[in-house]
Design an enzyme around this catalytic site. Sequence first.
Site, PDB file in Angstrom:
ATOM      1  N   HIS A   1     103.179 -11.324  83.271  1.00 43.29           N
ATOM      2  CA  HIS A   1     102.379 -12.725  83.236  1.00 43.29           C
ATOM      3  C   HIS A   1     101.512 -12.954  84.505  1.00 43.29           C
ATOM      4  O   HIS A   1     102.192 -13.292  85.480  1.00 43.29           O
ATOM      5  CB  HIS A   1     103.876 -13.751  83.256  1.00 43.29           C
ATOM      6  CG  HIS A   1     103.321 -15.086  82.982  1.00 43.29           C
ATOM      7  ND1 HIS A   1     104.256 -15.917  82.250  1.00 43.29           N
ATOM      8  CD2 HIS A   1     102.344 -15.704  83.261  1.00 43.29           C
ATOM      9  CE1 HIS A   1     103.570 -16.966  82.567  1.00 43.29           C
ATOM     10  NE2 HIS A   1     102.452 -17.118  83.007  1.00 43.29           N
TER      11      HIS A   1
ATOM     12  N   GLU B   1     101.216 -12.414  79.110  1.00 51.34           N
ATOM     13  CA  GLU B   1     101.693 -13.730  78.844  1.00 51.34           C
ATOM     14  C   GLU B   1     100.421 -14.604  80.030  1.00 51.34           C
ATOM     15  O   GLU B   1     100.288 -14.013  81.155  1.00 51.34           O
ATOM     16  CB  GLU B   1     102.863 -14.154  79.260  1.00 51.34           C
ATOM     17  CG  GLU B   1     103.911 -13.496  78.320  1.00 51.34           C
ATOM     18  CD  GLU B   1     105.321 -13.862  78.815  1.00 51.34           C
ATOM     19  OE1 GLU B   1     106.542 -13.661  77.995  1.00 51.34           O
ATOM     20  OE2 GLU B   1     105.748 -14.381  80.116  1.00 51.34           O
TER      21      GLU B   1
ATOM     22  N   HIS C   1     113.013 -16.034  78.160  1.00 51.28           N
ATOM     23  CA  HIS C   1     113.249 -17.144  78.980  1.00 51.28           C
ATOM     24  C   HIS C   1     114.810 -17.304  79.418  1.00 51.28           C
ATOM     25  O   HIS C   1     115.469 -17.907  78.595  1.00 51.28           O
ATOM     26  CB  HIS C   1     112.659 -18.240  79.196  1.00 51.28           C
ATOM     27  CG  HIS C   1     112.582 -18.782  80.323  1.00 51.28           C
ATOM     28  ND1 HIS C   1     111.297 -18.712  81.322  1.00 51.28           N
ATOM     29  CD2 HIS C   1     113.252 -19.893  81.381  1.00 51.28           C
ATOM     30  CE1 HIS C   1     111.524 -19.330  82.408  1.00 51.28           C
ATOM     31  NE2 HIS C   1     112.577 -20.035  82.451  1.00 51.28           N
TER      32      HIS C   1
END
Length: 245
Positions: A43, A70, A195
């Site tokens: 990410h 991401e 998450h």
Amino acid sequence: MTKLSVNINKFATLRNARGGNMPDILKVAQDCERFGADGITVHPRPDERHIRYQDVIDLKPLVTTEFNIEGYPSKDFIDLVLSVKPHQVTLVPDPPDAITSNTGWDTIANQSFLRDVISTFKAAGIRVSIFLNAEVDKVEAAKTAGADRIELYTGPYAEEYENARTQPQNLQLFNAYKDTARAASAIGLDLNAGHDLNLDNLRFFKLHIPQLKEVSIGHALVCDALYLGLENTIQLYKRQLAEIE
């Protein structure tokens, strides 16, 4: 079998704290695959405080499993993804200064924007997943925007799971996740999640969301690896995702 994609951002945070190349992010990714990871997630953020854009470029020829990038679809991010062409891009609505992802897209309010971005990635042959809260009313708009998958934001689930140890009624909120998963499956959207998933709460989520294709886990997995070792930790997470016999 639900796939485990290991987010290696935190390894890059450790490297960047000291400078130099320890740990070597390229070797970390290869070791994660060797130890059983089904994919590698990165990410990159605009300030490059952990994974750097050059890391992403360098990783592409080395990742032999699934490569997932991401991020918020800024122009620089879009250009990076189109140049690297990962297997999957996961779109998150993070502002540039976000410490970590903390909500999903409003796919209704951002329909036009998402449709344009998604069409760009799909024209390049890249599978697209949209980060989404457990909100049934946002699922249809994810589909019409062109997404192939949604990734359920599981931060609230992780918090409610922890609270349910002393207040079991809190886990009733989990119904929103099950309903959102069913709604996605009903219209042909595959399902990812990520998450704050960890060794305590992952098995329950897997058992009650049978549609789950993939989880992306970084922070908790890296923390566990400090005590348990990386190879052992990856195998422990994969065991939580194993199919019920």
